[in-house]
Design a protein around this motif. Structure first.
Motif, PDB file in Angstrom:
ATOM      1  N   VAL A 364       0.831  -1.206   0.000  1.00  0.00           N
ATOM      2  CA  VAL A 364       0.000   0.000   0.000  1.00  0.00           C
ATOM      3  C   VAL A 364       0.866   1.256   0.000  1.00  0.00           C
ATOM      4  N   ILE A 365       1.865   1.327   0.895  1.00  0.00           N
ATOM      5  CA  ILE A 365       2.716   2.511   0.979  1.00  0.00           C
ATOM      6  C   ILE A 365       3.512   2.692  -0.311  1.00  0.00           C
ATOM      7  N   THR A 366       4.035   1.605  -0.858  1.00  0.00           N
ATOM      8  CA  THR A 366       4.795   1.682  -2.104  1.00  0.00           C
ATOM      9  C   THR A 366       3.923   2.197  -3.241  1.00  0.00           C
ATOM     10  N   ARG A 367       2.699   1.697  -3.333  1.00  0.00           N
ATOM     11  CA  ARG A 367       1.778   2.153  -4.381  1.00  0.00           C
ATOM     12  C   ARG A 367       1.469   3.637  -4.234  1.00  0.00           C
ATOM     13  N   LEU A 368       1.288   4.093  -2.993  1.00  0.00           N
ATOM     14  CA  LEU A 368       0.975   5.500  -2.775  1.00  0.00           C
ATOM     15  C   LEU A 368       2.144   6.403  -3.171  1.00  0.00           C
ATOM     16  N   ILE A 369       3.359   6.023  -2.779  1.00  0.00           N
ATOM     17  CA  ILE A 369       4.517   6.851  -3.149  1.00  0.00           C
ATOM     18  C   ILE A 369       4.676   6.874  -4.664  1.00  0.00           C
ATOM     19  N   ASN A 370       4.519   5.709  -5.281  1.00  0.00           N
ATOM     20  CA  ASN A 370       4.632   5.631  -6.739  1.00  0.00           C
ATOM     21  C   ASN A 370       3.617   6.526  -7.433  1.00  0.00           C
ATOM     22  N   THR A 430      -4.000   7.120   8.345  1.00  0.00           N
ATOM     23  CA  THR A 430      -4.295   5.934   9.131  1.00  0.00           C
ATOM     24  C   THR A 430      -4.175   4.720   8.223  1.00  0.00           C
ATOM     25  N   ASP A 431      -4.123   3.542   8.804  1.00  0.00           N
ATOM     26  CA  ASP A 431      -3.995   2.321   8.003  1.00  0.00           C
ATOM     27  C   ASP A 431      -5.146   2.181   7.000  1.00  0.00           C
ATOM     28  N   LYS A 432      -6.349   2.327   7.501  1.00  0.00           N
ATOM     29  CA  LYS A 432      -7.520   2.102   6.643  1.00  0.00           C
ATOM     30  C   LYS A 432      -7.645   3.168   5.561  1.00  0.00           C
ATOM     31  N   TYR A 433      -7.327   4.417   5.917  1.00  0.00           N
ATOM     32  CA  TYR A 433      -7.385   5.474   4.906  1.00  0.00           C
ATOM     33  C   TYR A 433      -6.347   5.218   3.821  1.00  0.00           C
ATOM     34  N   ALA A 434      -5.156   4.774   4.208  1.00  0.00           N
ATOM     35  CA  ALA A 434      -4.103   4.491   3.227  1.00  0.00           C
ATOM     36  C   ALA A 434      -4.553   3.406   2.253  1.00  0.00           C
ATOM     37  N   HIS A 437      -7.395   4.864   0.033  1.00  0.00           N
ATOM     38  CA  HIS A 437      -6.896   5.887  -0.885  1.00  0.00           C
ATOM     39  C   HIS A 437      -6.071   5.259  -2.008  1.00  0.00           C
ATOM     40  N   ALA A 438      -5.218   4.300  -1.665  1.00  0.00           N
ATOM     41  CA  ALA A 438      -4.416   3.628  -2.687  1.00  0.00           C
ATOM     42  C   ALA A 438      -5.305   2.910  -3.690  1.00  0.00           C
ATOM     43  N   ASN A 439      -6.346   2.243  -3.196  1.00  0.00           N
ATOM     44  CA  ASN A 439      -7.260   1.521  -4.093  1.00  0.00           C
ATOM     45  C   ASN A 439      -8.025   2.472  -5.009  1.00  0.00           C
ATOM     46  N   GLU A 442      -5.819   3.873  -7.846  1.00  0.00           N
ATOM     47  CA  GLU A 442      -5.512   2.910  -8.904  1.00  0.00           C
ATOM     48  C   GLU A 442      -6.764   2.329  -9.544  1.00  0.00           C
ATOM     49  N   GLY A 443      -7.936   2.870  -9.186  1.00  0.00           N
ATOM     50  CA  GLY A 443      -9.168   2.466  -9.838  1.00  0.00           C
ATOM     51  C   GLY A 443      -9.738   1.154  -9.384  1.00  0.00           C
ATOM     52  N   TYR A 444      -9.221   0.608  -8.253  1.00  0.00           N
ATOM     53  CA  TYR A 444      -9.752  -0.657  -7.761  1.00  0.00           C
ATOM     54  C   TYR A 444     -11.127  -0.456  -7.121  1.00  0.00           C
ATOM     55  N   THR A 445     -11.314   0.698  -6.479  1.00  0.00           N
ATOM     56  CA  THR A 445     -12.622   1.041  -5.920  1.00  0.00           C
ATOM     57  C   THR A 445     -12.922   2.490  -6.276  1.00  0.00           C
ATOM     58  N   LEU A 446     -14.188   2.823  -6.260  1.00  0.00           N
ATOM     59  CA  LEU A 446     -14.595   4.188  -6.593  1.00  0.00           C
ATOM     60  C   LEU A 446     -15.484   4.733  -5.497  1.00  0.00           C
TER      61      LEU A 446
END
Length: 446
Positions: A364-370, A430-434, A437-439, A442-446
């Motif tokens: 999750v963190i890697t995807r967000l930084i990317n 927070t963990d859940k927000y991260a 937000h990452a999802n 990347e279009g996994y959820t809307l």
């Protein structure tokens, strides 16, 4: 020199405008901390077991509250006896201030940690180590002396940034805490590369953006001794309270999550002679394993608190001079903390569930930084504009003032401040927000 006059400093970077207030300056610090958004966000941040849906498992906030409680109790042990106050050359009237500063520093000791526990720090470090090896990465536009702040990223350095700047109101003073509270918070008063030769320098604890406030803390608390910066003595007490909590409460979390039985724990402790040292009658008159676990927790906390208090008092002169190069709880011939740590490594941290969830957090963190790197560094402003728009205005205000780049021209930030903004934003999640937000990004959820 009256050392305590400086160590208990009530001065602030911005002079207080309080007029009529029955609270002391350090009690005011307590209120500023408790009511800060950064503290509230800790309720949904991992302590040890990430993303566990178990109300008995510690979050970063419950851990913090317990550290503050033990810190207050531990400091009271240190300051309760006249003979010990005499050894410390501490006035009885200053004992209350001593205790309040310890409690304050305990409350903020983890305030800069990113989501998903300490493995989140490792994720950030590894991300930028990898970026350094990619020739085309904008990370390599940053001078090497500043790259270290990301490669050796640490929640302690981020925490100083949080309390002194990122809790932004009208200026770059953050919560504007007293120098004493900030000094006691600094476990690693080190703006340089990690150097394990000294406890104070074993991690990078100061970003260059906080160098000015760091110098103010050192000056006002008189922490420059024999041509080197030393730890504030109360940082040792805060550190001990933290160690007591995560050593003892990690074990209780593992038990509550059925990673082992009380019988297994009891056999391990007896094998390593801890029962003989401190526990002895832990199982007497306790009918259930749950009750035995509570009794064990109480006895361990009491024993370790007494050990830390004794070591602080006996070694205060060396601590004051910066020559006591060890943690209070590691100065122990019985090695109780080491024994507890080994049990946690074998029975908790090695659990498949724990490791898989840590790796999920890493992803999750890697995807967000990317994703934010792609947006903020994009040559087309339509992308960078959208990326900046998703980040909190208060965080952008801080980097705008630090860099001198106006808010409406943040596209022109240099690479250092773009990455600093990205890490400021992600660290505060927070963990859940991260995850959410990452999802969404990347279009996994809307």
């Amino acid at each position: 020199m009256d050392t305590w006059k400086y160590l208990l400093s009530k001065d602030r970077s911005r002079k207080s405008t309080r007029t009529v207030d029955p609270r002391s300056d350090h009690e005011s610090d307590y209120g500023r901390i408790i009511f800060s958004p950064a503290i509230r966000r800790m309720h949904d941040k991992t302590q040890v077991l990430p993303l566990i849906n178990n109300d008995n498992t510690h979050t970063r906030l419950t851990h913090t509250l317990e550290v503050a409680a033990i810190g207050r109790s531990l400091s009271s042990r240190i300051t309760s006896k006249p003979e010990d106050l005499a050894k410390l050359n501490l006035k009885p009237s200053d004992a209350v201030i001593f205790n309040q500063i310890v409690e304050n520093s305990c409350l903020i000791h983890d305030i800069g940690n990113p989501p998903f526990g300490h493995f989140g720090e490792t994720t950030v470090q590894n991300y930028f180590k990898n970026q350094k090896s990619i020739e085309s990465s904008p990370f390599n536009k940053i001078e090497s002396d500043l790259q270290k702040e990301f490669i050796h990223f640490d929640g302690n350095a981020q925490g100083l940034r949080v309390v002194t700047k990122l809790q932004y109101l009208d200026d770059l003073k953050g919560l504007n805490l007293t120098y004493a509270t900030l000094g006691a918070y600094l476990k690693y008063p080190n703006p340089l590369n990690p150097n394990e030769a000294r406890l104070e320098t074993s991690k990078l604890g100061i970003f260059h953006t906080e160098k000015e406030i760091f110098n103010e803390i050192v000056k006002n608390c008189a922490l420059f001794v024999d041509n080197q910066v030393i730890r504030h003595p109360l940082a040792y007490v805060m550190e001990a309270a933290d160690t007591i909590c995560y050593r003892v409460m990690d074990i209780e979390d593992g038990y509550n999550n059925d990673y082992y039985s009380f019988k297994e724990l009891d056999e391990y402790l007896q094998k390593n002679n801890i029962i003989d040292v401190i526990l002895k009658d832990v199982a007497l008159n306790k009918k259930t394993d749950d009750a035995k676990m509570v009794s064990l927790r109480t006895k361990l906390i009491g024993h370790l608190s007494e050990l830390a208090a004794t070591n602080f008092i006996q070694n205060f002169e060396a601590i004051k001079l910066g020559t006591y190069n060890k943690e209070l709880l590691n100065d122990d011939p019985d090695e109780v903390c080491k024994i507890l740590s080994n049990f946690c490594k074998n029975k908790i941290f090695s659990q498949r569930e724990v490791m898989s969830l840590e790796l999920a957090g890493d992803s999750v963190i890697t995807r967000l930084i990317n994703r934010y790197s792609f947006l903020l560094f994009h040559e087309k402003r339509i992308y960078s504009k959208k990326g900046f728009a998703l980040i909190s205005d208060s965080l952008k205000e801080v980097v705008s003032k630090e860099s001198g780049i106006p808010m409406d021209e943040l596209h022109d930030l240099n690479a250092y401040f773009k990455y600093r903004l990205i890490i400021d934003f992600i660290s505060g999640m927070t963990d859940k927000y991260a995850i959410d937000h990452a999802n969404k990004l990347e279009g996994y959820t809307l």
